[in-house]
Structure formats: structure tokens, C-alpha cells
Scaffold this active site. Structure first.
Site, PDB file in Angstrom:
ATOM      1  N   SER A  77      84.617   4.976  40.360  1.00 32.05           N
ATOM      2  CA  SER A  77      83.298   5.565  40.537  1.00 32.05           C
ATOM      3  C   SER A  77      82.442   4.617  41.362  1.00 32.05           C
ATOM      4  O   SER A  77      82.330   3.431  41.034  1.00 32.05           O
ATOM      5  CB  SER A  77      82.653   5.807  39.167  1.00 32.05           C
ATOM      6  OG  SER A  77      81.348   6.325  39.305  1.00 32.05           O
ATOM      7  N   LYS A  90      84.986   8.813  43.104  1.00 36.37           N
ATOM      8  CA  LYS A  90      83.812   9.585  42.709  1.00 36.37           C
ATOM      9  C   LYS A  90      82.574   8.939  43.310  1.00 36.37           C
ATOM     10  O   LYS A  90      82.404   7.722  43.224  1.00 36.37           O
ATOM     11  CB  LYS A  90      83.685   9.640  41.184  1.00 36.37           C
ATOM     12  CG  LYS A  90      82.429  10.346  40.705  1.00 36.37           C
ATOM     13  CD  LYS A  90      82.441  10.586  39.202  1.00 36.37           C
ATOM     14  CE  LYS A  90      82.109   9.339  38.414  1.00 36.37           C
ATOM     15  NZ  LYS A  90      81.918   9.652  36.974  1.00 36.37           N
ATOM     16  N   LYS A 125      78.399   8.792  43.337  1.00 35.67           N
ATOM     17  CA  LYS A 125      77.136   9.149  42.719  1.00 35.67           C
ATOM     18  C   LYS A 125      76.230   9.742  43.799  1.00 35.67           C
ATOM     19  O   LYS A 125      76.181   9.241  44.932  1.00 35.67           O
ATOM     20  CB  LYS A 125      76.465   7.927  42.104  1.00 35.67           C
ATOM     21  CG  LYS A 125      77.240   7.317  40.937  1.00 35.67           C
ATOM     22  CD  LYS A 125      77.236   8.205  39.723  1.00 35.67           C
ATOM     23  CE  LYS A 125      77.889   7.516  38.527  1.00 35.67           C
ATOM     24  NZ  LYS A 125      77.873   8.361  37.309  1.00 35.67           N
ATOM     25  N   ASP A 128      79.021  13.100  41.493  1.00 36.39           N
ATOM     26  CA  ASP A 128      78.406  13.107  40.162  1.00 36.39           C
ATOM     27  C   ASP A 128      76.908  12.894  40.319  1.00 36.39           C
ATOM     28  O   ASP A 128      76.463  11.885  40.870  1.00 36.39           O
ATOM     29  CB  ASP A 128      79.025  11.982  39.316  1.00 36.39           C
ATOM     30  CG  ASP A 128      78.439  11.903  37.917  1.00 36.39           C
ATOM     31  OD1 ASP A 128      77.732  12.843  37.500  1.00 36.39           O
ATOM     32  OD2 ASP A 128      78.691  10.896  37.234  1.00 36.39           O
ATOM     33  N   GLU A 186      80.114  17.150  39.492  1.00 39.68           N
ATOM     34  CA  GLU A 186      79.930  16.784  38.087  1.00 39.68           C
ATOM     35  C   GLU A 186      78.454  16.725  37.701  1.00 39.68           C
ATOM     36  O   GLU A 186      77.646  16.114  38.384  1.00 39.68           O
ATOM     37  CB  GLU A 186      80.589  15.423  37.838  1.00 39.68           C
ATOM     38  CG  GLU A 186      80.530  14.975  36.390  1.00 39.68           C
ATOM     39  CD  GLU A 186      81.167  13.606  36.202  1.00 39.68           C
ATOM     40  OE1 GLU A 186      81.078  13.066  35.094  1.00 39.68           O
ATOM     41  OE2 GLU A 186      81.750  13.079  37.177  1.00 39.68           O
ATOM     42  N   ASP A 195      79.555  16.771  31.911  1.00 38.02           N
ATOM     43  CA  ASP A 195      79.631  15.450  31.289  1.00 38.02           C
ATOM     44  C   ASP A 195      78.579  15.389  30.189  1.00 38.02           C
ATOM     45  O   ASP A 195      78.838  15.728  29.029  1.00 38.02           O
ATOM     46  CB  ASP A 195      79.411  14.376  32.358  1.00 38.02           C
ATOM     47  CG  ASP A 195      79.375  12.945  31.807  1.00 38.02           C
ATOM     48  OD1 ASP A 195      79.494  12.759  30.589  1.00 38.02           O
ATOM     49  OD2 ASP A 195      79.228  12.011  32.611  1.00 38.02           O
ATOM     50  N   LYS A 250      84.168  11.709  27.535  1.00 41.12           N
ATOM     51  CA  LYS A 250      83.859  10.297  27.352  1.00 41.12           C
ATOM     52  C   LYS A 250      83.890   9.982  25.864  1.00 41.12           C
ATOM     53  O   LYS A 250      83.203  10.630  25.065  1.00 41.12           O
ATOM     54  CB  LYS A 250      82.488   9.948  27.935  1.00 41.12           C
ATOM     55  CG  LYS A 250      82.477   9.846  29.445  1.00 41.12           C
ATOM     56  CD  LYS A 250      81.109   9.459  29.969  1.00 41.12           C
ATOM     57  CE  LYS A 250      81.159   9.326  31.499  1.00 41.12           C
ATOM     58  NZ  LYS A 250      79.821   9.213  32.089  1.00 41.12           N
ATOM     59  N   GLY A 267      84.154   7.088  32.156  1.00 43.33           N
ATOM     60  CA  GLY A 267      83.901   5.743  31.666  1.00 43.33           C
ATOM     61  C   GLY A 267      82.438   5.373  31.688  1.00 43.33           C
ATOM     62  O   GLY A 267      81.620   6.020  32.347  1.00 43.33           O
TER      63      GLY A 267
END
Length: 374
Positions: A138, A164, A166, A191, A216, A241, A265, A293
Site C-alpha cells: 500500500s 494499492k 491511496k 483506496d 476501496e 473496508d 482486517k 493491514g
């Protein structure tokens, strides 16, 4: 297993560790992390370790390190010390509402202690089937697109098959366009950590043309209707999530058609007991899952690896190597990834040893409970 266990003492360590690379999400930036390690000791002297991987600030979730310390020390630990049990699920703190992160640390420690008592790997007692887990990484929001591309290149060269990114309102379409242009076949997803509103749905629709594995958590946790509307308008799977803290949340999301992928998670769902139940329900519904995570230290990272060995975890999980985040981890050996693959430990419990001296050296607050302690 029917062997009876009893937790006779417990410790909390608030441990501070610097990140090797500062990490920025849509809400905040962090250069180090404080996580709470939980150590449960039974009458034989065996110790089970867990990790409360809560954020320090209430941006991702309402819990913080301080709230978790309060709940764990005042309510959760006193309720299990001296109690006899034969399965970790018997220690669920059902009377305490919410506080999933705090609950997670104790639940993981109980599962590890239970696995240690049987001299079996954590993955085995959870019902895991894999001997290795495909890892993803990530990446946070960077100062420039060139900085982001350099980070992506570093991870791709390290062998990670999934990246991934952000995203936020001022960091979404153009960064994704640049990364996809540079890596047209990369398993790529984004995400948002719930930063968008339903009124910005059209902007998220723009991301549908980049061949993303998933988008996400674009909207706030409780805004399942917006997630369902976005999923109806795009072909890219919507992944939830923060919206799913319980299996009941998952049932609601399934009923609304608000997701086609689930990020499980351990911390967000209150531990391995609930995470395994969510995996089972998602598998029944035909929803692929992956393990997200919270930049865990080695204890939490190894719990994630064990969970990811379950059959339904068909997408790369956030179980990358320790060195991705920490110059030195609290477990020996550190978690490693070769070609983007992490081996599932085959030793008892976590399968790695907790470096107690290193834990103590990095502890900024400690609490002991049990005979002779307050």
C-alpha cells in the site's frame, strides 16, 4: 482441543517504532507508529502475543491508542485473568460495545496462546490451507506524481504483484492515469478511506476506465447506499473496508449490493474469531476477500499471514515484508517476502519469536496485571 487454559497474568506494552518512509492517507501523515502489544501468560508459563494496531488519531476509526489502553486495561484484561477456557472464542467480550481494535489484540493473543498449547501453527488452528501467501503493498499520497512513480517502481522491482494507491479529491485521476500508463498490466487498486461524498460519485466513475482491481472504501463507513449506487454504475468492483466491522455489517452490505470485494482486517473486526467468521460468510456469498493491514509490527503481521492462509483469501493481501515499513521488527526472524510471496510459518503459535529485549527498549508505557500487580 479440550485442554483447559487459564490466563494468570498479562502485560500491555505501548511500543513506538519509526517508519522507514512516512505514509500519507487522505486524512493524515505519519512518520512513526505507537501500537500496543498484549502478552497473555497461562499457568504453565506459556505466553501468547497479540497486537492492538489502532491509529494514534481518530481518522481511520473512532479508536485511538489511548482509548484502547483504557478499554484493555480497565475492562478486557481484568475480565479474562483467572478465567478458565478451552477455545479463544469463549473469551469474546460481547457485553462491551465497539472497541474492535482493543478487542482484537486480546483475541489474537488468546489464539496464539491456544496454538502454543497444542504446539501447532496459528494458521493450522485457524483452518488455513496455504503454505504461502501472495503479498501486496500500500502506497501513500506522495508530494508529486514522479515521487509516486519512484515508489511504485521500487515495489514492482521488489516483486510485489499488487500495488494499492491511496487517493483523495486532489490526488486521484491523474496519479492513477500516470501509474497505469507506466505499468499497464500491474494489479492496481485504489483506496479512498471514505473521503468522498455521494455528490462526488461522478469523479469516482472516471476511475472505471483504468482497469483497476477494485475501488476501496470511497464513501463514509455508514454510507452503504452510495457504495451500492457506485457499484451499479461501474464495472470495477467496489471493496468495503471501514464499513464492515461485524458480520452483521457484511450481511447489510450484501443485501444492498454495496460490494463485490471485502477487505478483512483483523484489527477492524475485533480479532481472528470475527475475521474468520467474515471470511466464511463472504465465501458462502461468492465474495473474494483479502487481508488488509494497519502497518502492524511483526506480531500483528504474522496474525495477518495466518489468516490469509484460509481458502477464501484469493487476492493479494497486505502482508508485505517487515522491511517495507520498519528498519527492525519486534519478531525474529523478521517477516520476509520473496518475489512478492510470504511463507506461512510452520512453527508453533506465531512461528517467530518475539524479541522481548527489543520490545522493552521501545516501550514508552507498560502495564502488568496479575498476582501482586495493580
Amino acid at each position: 482441543m479440550s485442554t483447559e487454559l487459564q490466563v494468570v497474568a498479562a502485560r500491555l506494552h505501548r511500543v513506538r517504532m519509526p517508519l522507514v518512509h512516512a505514509f500519507q492517507t487522505s486524512s493524515h501523515r505519519k512518520a512513526y507508529l505507537d501500537h500496543i502489544l498484549v502478552a497473555l501468560e497461562d499457568a504453565s508459563g506459556a505466553v501468547g502475543w497479540g497486537e492492538i494496531a489502532s491509529p494514534s488519531d481518530p481518522y481511520y476509526a473512532s479508536e485511538t491508542v489511548e482509548t484502547c489502553w483504557h478499554i484493555a486495561s480497565r475492562y478486557l484484561l481484568p475480565a479474562i485473568i483467572g478465567r478458565r477456557w478451552t477455545h479463544p472464542s469463549q473469551l469474546q467480550a460481547d457485553k462491551i460495545r465497539g472497541n474492535q481494535f482493543a478487542k482484537s489484540g486480546l483475541d489474537v493473543a488468546a489464539w496464539v496462546l491456544w496454538a502454543e498449547a497444542q504446539q501447532l501453527p496459528l494458521a493450522t488452528v485457524l483452518g488455513g490451507q496455504r503454505t504461502e501467501v501472495v503479498a501486496g503493498v500500500s502506497l501513500g499520497i506522495e508530494p508529486t506524481i514522479d515521487d509516486l512513480l519512484a515508489q511504485v517502481q521500487q515495489q514492482v522491482e521488489s516483486g510485489y504483484p499488487r500495488v494499492k494507491l491511496k487517493i483523495a479529491q486532489d490526488w486521484d485521476v491523474e496519479p492513477v492515469r500516470a501509474v497505469r500508463a507506466a505499468y499497464p498490466k500491474l494489479d492496481l487498486h485504489v483506496d479512498a478511506n471514505g473521503i468522498y461524498t455521494a455528490g462526488e460519485l461522478d469523479r469516482l466513475v472516471e476511475l472505471d476506465g483504468f482497469g483497476l482491481t477494485m475501488i476501496e472504501q470511497p464513501f463514509a463507513p455508514r454510507d452503504l447506499l452510495a457504495h451500492a449506487e457506485l457499484q451499479r454504475r461501474i464495472g470495477t468492483p467496489v471493496c468495503l473496508d471501514e464499513s464492515v466491522e461485524t458480520v452483521a455489517d457484511l450481511e447489510t452490505a450484501l443485501g444492498l449490493g454495496a460490494l463485490r470485494v471485502l477487505n478483512i482486517k483483523v484489527s477492524r473486526m475485533g480479532g481472528l474469531t470475527a475475521a474468520r467468521a467474515a471470511h466464511d460468510r463472504a465465501q458462502d456469498a461468492g465474495i473474494p476477500v483479502w487481508c488488509g493491514g494497519m502497518h502492524e509490527f511483526g506480531v500483528g503481521r504474522l496474525a495477518n499471514v495466518a489468516l490469509s492462509s484460509l481458502a477464501g483469501f484469493t487476492l493479494p493481501s497486505d502482508v508485505s515484508a517487515s522491511e517495507k515499513y520498519y528498519a527492525r521488527d519486534i519478531v525474529e526472524p523478521a517477516v520476509t517476502a520473496v518475489g512478492g510471496v510470504v511463507q506461512v510459518p510452520d512453527g508453533p503459535g506465531l512461528g517467530h519469536q518475539v524479541d522481548r529485549e527489543f520490545v522493552v527498549a521501545n516501550t514508552v508505557e507498560e502495564l502488568r496485571l496479575g498476582p501482586g500487580q495493580e
